[in-house]
Design a protein around this motif. Structure first.
Motif, PDB file in Angstrom:
ATOM      1  N   THR A  58       0.826  -1.206   0.000  1.00  0.00           N
ATOM      2  CA  THR A  58       0.000   0.000   0.000  1.00  0.00           C
ATOM      3  C   THR A  58       0.860   1.255   0.000  1.00  0.00           C
ATOM      4  O   THR A  58       0.586   2.219  -0.717  1.00  0.00           O
ATOM      5  CB  THR A  58      -0.938  -0.003   1.219  1.00  0.00           C
ATOM      6  N   ASP A  62       0.950   4.004  -2.976  1.00  0.00           N
ATOM      7  CA  ASP A  62       0.706   5.422  -2.697  1.00  0.00           C
ATOM      8  C   ASP A  62       1.863   6.287  -3.187  1.00  0.00           C
ATOM      9  O   ASP A  62       1.662   7.369  -3.743  1.00  0.00           O
ATOM     10  CB  ASP A  62       0.498   5.630  -1.195  1.00  0.00           C
ATOM     11  N   ARG A  66      -3.460   3.889  -5.790  1.00  0.00           N
ATOM     12  CA  ARG A  66      -4.169   3.538  -4.571  1.00  0.00           C
ATOM     13  C   ARG A  66      -4.594   2.075  -4.619  1.00  0.00           C
ATOM     14  O   ARG A  66      -4.778   1.491  -5.691  1.00  0.00           O
ATOM     15  CB  ARG A  66      -5.388   4.446  -4.348  1.00  0.00           C
ATOM     16  N   TRP A 114      -7.406  -0.551  -2.609  1.00  0.00           N
ATOM     17  CA  TRP A 114      -8.515  -0.591  -1.671  1.00  0.00           C
ATOM     18  C   TRP A 114      -9.231  -1.934  -1.775  1.00  0.00           C
ATOM     19  O   TRP A 114      -9.096  -2.658  -2.751  1.00  0.00           O
ATOM     20  CB  TRP A 114      -9.477   0.565  -1.910  1.00  0.00           C
TER      21      TRP A 114
END
Length: 426
Positions: free
Chosen positions: A388, A392, A397, A399
């Motif tokens: 993650t 970033d 991103r 999710w």
């Protein structure tokens, strides 16, 4: 078959507990706030001294000088105390602000009531506007409010008490008080914003510290996983092949030779799979779609589920700077499906649209928590959290969404293309 040699587990180093980084950040900002409060108090003292020197009252000078002398001694005492006090004691520094309010109120009343023809009280009342700024240096909005509310009330009372002597209309008193209340409310809001920023910074520092602590033992974990992979896979087939070779030498049984060939072939396949995971040459040669298909096939065999890979949205000859990151992320997500999801099927989709790459891994397993990266990090698993952070940093991103059933993990990354595949060697 000869029993395999037992592989001892690798003991990971124990990371010493560290002080909560959030607390460290909050304490440091609190110290800075107290230092600023002390500096502004010296400014307030200088303002009051200059006021009495340049705009002296016609009466009550002695009382004003005594009050200022005591206030100067108080300011010096607070300054010395804050330099030597412990962090826990600095929480009481805001109580000194009430002394500032009392000094300003006393000087305003003395210079306003006793000397109505002087401008001294009008100038002194400006100092009230500095008290909310002093209170805003605190990282506690409630404490700031507990200071600015009495400050505005004292300011209003002083204005009412000196109104007749200064021949000031009620509208002027109320308007001045409204401005003071507006400054006070703004300072409370500023204190709240600063507290929120400190909490955000503290959370980032805590995440960074925990990631660094986990990264300290990542090499040992990777070695353990590699040794377990080799021990449970290729080594077992090599040992079986050795046993079949002994049987074939003694009896010349054709079935033993067949088993030997199968064991050696499976060993080669498993070793190639392990080497490919360490350095995916297929990623550079055949492209991301082929590499992801290999990952899905290996994960499905390891986890006992069926895997479908859809790469129609990604041309085979496309190469992007994020191929390696997508490959590593797909490997981590498929490994989680194999180890934790208890899924029967999984679907992997790789596509690129409008300069963005998208990787979707969906399964019909038991599902994941609402915030899987944070939950895994809390249990000491760095894999998903580290990916993650990398995503970033690359401007993308990652999710999770609940499936029906199972979980859908989605990755989006900007991916400017860099051309087709490199030329194959002859």
């Amino acid at each position: 078959m000869t029993s395999p040699e037992v592989v001892e587990p690798v003991v990971e180093p124990v990371v010493d507990p560290v002080v909560d980084p959030v607390v460290e950040v909050a304490v440091e900002h609190a110290r800075r706030g107290v230092r600023l409060q002390v500096a502004l108090r010296w400014v307030l003292l200088a303002f009051l001294v200059l006021t009495l020197v340049t705009v002296p009252p016609a009466a009550g000078r002695t009382a004003c000088v005594v009050i200022l002398a005591g206030y100067a001694l108080w300011t010096l005492t607070v300054a010395v105390w804050t330099r030597q006090a412990r962090a826990s004691d600095l929480r009481l520094a805001w109580l000194a602000l009430f002394v500032d309010v009392l000094v300003l109120g006393a000087l305003t009343l003395i210079t306003g009531i006793a000397t109505p023809d002087s401008w001294t009280s009008d100038v002194v009342t400006v100092g009230f506007l500095l008290v909310p700024v002093l209170a805003a240096t605190q990282l506690r909005p409630l404490v700031c409010a507990a200071v600015v509310v009495p400050t505005v009330l004292v300011y209003l009372v002083a204005g009412i008490a000196t109104r007749e002597s200064n021949v000031e209309p009620w509208a002027s008193v109320l308007l001045r008080t409204a401005i003071a209340a507006g400054v006070a409310a703004g300072c409370v809001g500023l204190s709240r914003i600063q507290r929120s920023r400190v909490r955000t910074i503290g959370g980032l520092v805590a995440t960074r510290t925990q990631l660094l602590a986990e990264l300290a033992g990542i090499e040992q974990r990777e070695r353990r996983e590699l040794s377990e992979h080799l021990h449970d896979g290729a080594l077992q087939y090599v040992l079986a092949a050795r046993h079949d070779l002994e049987d074939a030498r003694e009896s010349g049984d054709q079935e033993a030779f067949a088993r030997l060939e199968q064991a050696l072939g499976e060993s080669v396949r498993l070793l190639r799979s392990t080497v490919a995971e360490l350095h995916p040459a297929v990623l550079a040669r055949a492209g991301l779609p082929a590499a992801v298909r290999d990952l899905a096939r290996e994960a499905a065999a390891r986890g006992g589920f069926s895997a479908e890979v859809d790469t129609t949205g990604w041309p085979d000859d496309l190469r992007t700077p994020v191929d390696a990151l997508l490959f590593r992320t797909a490997r981590e997500l498929l490994a989680n499906v194999a180890e934790h999801a208890k899924a029967r099927t999984a679907t992997v989709t790789v596509s690129t649209v409008d300069g963005k790459a998208r990787l979707v891994v969906a399964d019909d397993g038991v599902g994941m928590p609402e915030r899987p990266a944070e939950e895994a990090l809390g249990r000491g698993h760095i894999g998903l959290a580290s990916h993650t952070v990398r995503i970033d940093a690359a401007g993308g991103r990652l999710w999770a969404e609940p499936g029906n059933p199972g979980t859908v993990m989605t990755v989006e990354l900007p991916c400017p293309p860099i051309g087709g595949p490199p030329a194959r060697p002859a």
